[in-house]
Design an enzyme around this catalytic site. Structure first.
Site, short mmCIF file in Angstrom:
data_model
loop_
_atom_site.label_atom_id
_atom_site.label_comp_id
_atom_site.label_asym_id
_atom_site.label_seq_id
_atom_site.Cartn_x
_atom_site.Cartn_y
_atom_site.Cartn_z
N SER A 258 56.02 48.50 -81.78
CA SER A 258 55.83 47.50 -82.39
C SER A 258 54.41 46.81 -81.43
O SER A 258 54.30 47.60 -80.30
CB SER A 258 56.81 46.22 -82.41
N LYS A 259 54.00 45.79 -81.65
CA LYS A 259 52.71 45.31 -80.72
C LYS A 259 53.22 45.09 -79.39
O LYS A 259 52.40 45.08 -78.33
CB LYS A 259 52.43 43.85 -81.22
N ARG A 260 54.38 44.65 -79.05
CA ARG A 260 54.87 44.56 -77.74
C ARG A 260 54.97 45.82 -76.85
O ARG A 260 54.67 45.65 -75.45
CB ARG A 260 55.87 43.80 -77.55
N GLY A 262 52.10 47.50 -76.86
CA GLY A 262 50.77 47.93 -76.78
C GLY A 262 50.16 47.97 -77.85
O GLY A 262 50.71 47.77 -79.16
#
Ligand code: GLU
Length: 485
Positions: A258-260, A262
């Site tokens: 996921s976005k977290r 990167g």
């Protein structure tokens, strides 16, 4: 009704695969890998690879997302066959299939009100069971005698007994009891098709033989198969597709990517991380599929070797370091003019700018040291730097002490050269070191800093040649005692 998918016994059909993204965001790594696997499988079997944009969710589908997906796929060389299909444009066809199913008793108009559904939900909750709607209207299938002017949805008359087993090409045999499935909605009360219906109708109409997608869709396969089977019973020619549900990509910590973790979108890898498309393709291929110990696999070999039996069952972890290593390999293998173009774009050099030719000449010296296009651009900065050069803080001490005197000797020796090439430059620099009774590094380091402002750069003799005689001598002179250094 047969209990298992008939893929094992069906006569061989020409392979048709598809990638079916919902355009609600950019093309992400997982989607790109799914598309790649579909492309490779089709190409391996001499089949067709199609693209379908699943834009039925009007609120969340956007034009920029569609563009990002198409551009991302083109950039990665995931070339689909024929025109892309837009799902929303086919809503009438989806509805027509639902009506065929009603006519033949495989679906029904359900007039349950929201209050009735809520009551059913409360009852299920009280009994600690999941809500599985079997509407009282189920037994009205095929009839049109519902209450006039009342809104209705169209529901699948799902089989209630027995079980379905899917021989998934990645997950193996997976069985679900029909009692666990409900009479899902095929058409909403405004007549629009649901996703479950649209996917099946489109896959059938596009001739899709193999559905290769993320394993978050495995449960959907059990809800989609009854639609195939109903239509096959009605008109024939709706064989079950072969399913292959591939594990999702996880981050280094083992959680779903996921976005977290990167960047997840493809364009960030191109624009921000300077990754080459063939490196990302190769990395995504290896992420979840293997061919012995091979790490570097060109597209042609990938097509020759790809099969679903090589797809692993457990989620693979995304590892940026590995991607960068592969990228470094592909940078070293890439054509100099192409790399020069990428770097020039990064440095905003206009088309026709002489800097572009300079970059191409410098590329053989730059590319062995770079893992991505950003590092190439950074390594090339010295070519375009203006005098007097800004000197890195870490490099500045190398210009102190004996350095100015040594640079003055270097200046004299180089200035005397007839030929300005790497061999002559090397001979001159070695001679200066020898005459001064110091090691080569003791002259080469201040020389490097004077020429590039940095402690690291391509080979110093290459740098001299790339900068040319006048610019090199001027940069050196900026640091000799005569110039107050
Ligand atoms: N549109 C779905 C998605 O983006 C894929 C549907 C499918 O592959 O069947 O996840």
């Amino acid at each position: 009704m047969s209990a298992t998918t008939n893929s094992d016994t069906a006569p061989a059909r020409t392979v048709v695969t598809r990638f079916a993204p919902s355009p609600t965001g950019f093309l992400h790594l997982g989607g790109a890998r799914t598309a790649l696997f579909n492309l490779l499988y089709a190409r391996h079997h001499g089949g067709t690879f199609r693209l379908r944009i699943e834009d039925t969710d009007r609120a969340r589908s956007t034009e920029p997302a569609i563009r990002a997906i198409l551009n991302g796929m083109r950039w990665l060389g995931l070339d689909w066959d024929g025109d892309e299909i837009y799902q929303f444009a086919r809503a009438d066809r989806h509805a027509a299939v639902a009506h065929q199913m009603i006519e033949h008793g495989h679906a029904y108009r359900c007039y349950m009100t929201q209050a009735e559904i809520d009551a059913m939900r409360a009852e299920a909750q009280a009994a600690k069971k999941p809500l599985r709607i079997r509407s009282p209207w189920r037994e009205h299938s095929g009839r049109t005698d519902g209450p006039a002017d009342q809104p209705f949805v169209v529901r699948l008359k799902a089989p209630t007994e027995g079980a379905v087993t899917i021989n998934d090409q990645v997950q193996g045999a997976v069985t679900v009891q029909n009692a666990e499935l409900d009479d899902m909605v095929l058409l909403r009360s405004d007549g629009t098709p649901t996703y479950m219906l649209a996917v099946v109708v489109d896959d059938h109409d596009m001739g899709v033989t193999h559905v290769i997608r993320g394993d978050d869709h495995l449960n959907n396969a059990f809800r989609q198969l009854p639609i195939y089977r109903a239509m096959d019973a009605i008109e024939g020619g709706w064989p079950d597709p072969v399913y292959a549900h591939i594990p999702l990509i996880h981050g280094a910590d083992g959680a779903k990517l996921s976005k977290r973790h990167g960047a997840v979108g493809i364009e960030a890898y191109r624009d921000e991380l300077g990754i080459l498309p063939e490196a990302l393709d190769n990395y995504l291929l290896r992420l979840g599929w293997g061919h012995g110990d091979d790490e570097i696999i060109a597209r042609d070999d990938a097509i020759r070797w790809f099969d679903l039996s090589g797809v692993g069952k457990s989620p693979s972890r995304f590892d940026l370091k590995k991607l960068e290593n592969l990228n470094g390999h592909y940078i070293r293998a890439a054509d100099d003019a192409r790399l020069a173009g990428l770097v020039a774009d990064k440095l905003d050099l206009a088309p026709g700018d002489p800097g572009r030719a300079k970059l191409e000449t410098a590329m053989p010296a730059l590319k062995p040291r770079a893992a991505n296009v950003n590092e190439l651009a950074d390594g090339a900065a010295f070519l375009f730097a203006q005098r007097p050069l800004a000197v890195d803080e870490a490099a500045a001490p190398l210009l102190a002490g004996d350095a100015p005197a040594l640079l003055a000797r270097l200046h004299a020796a180089l200035d005397a050269l007839h030929n300005w090439d790497t061999e002559s430059a090397e001979a001159a620099v070695r001679q200066v070191a020898e005459d001064a009774g110091v090691k080569l590094g003791q002259v080469a380091q201040p020389l490097r800093v004077a020429l590039t402002g940095r402690k690291t750069s391509p080979g110093i003799f290459d740098v001299l040649v790339l900068l040319g005689r006048d610019e090199s001598l001027a940069r050196i002179a900026d640091h000799t005692p005569a110039n107050g250094a």
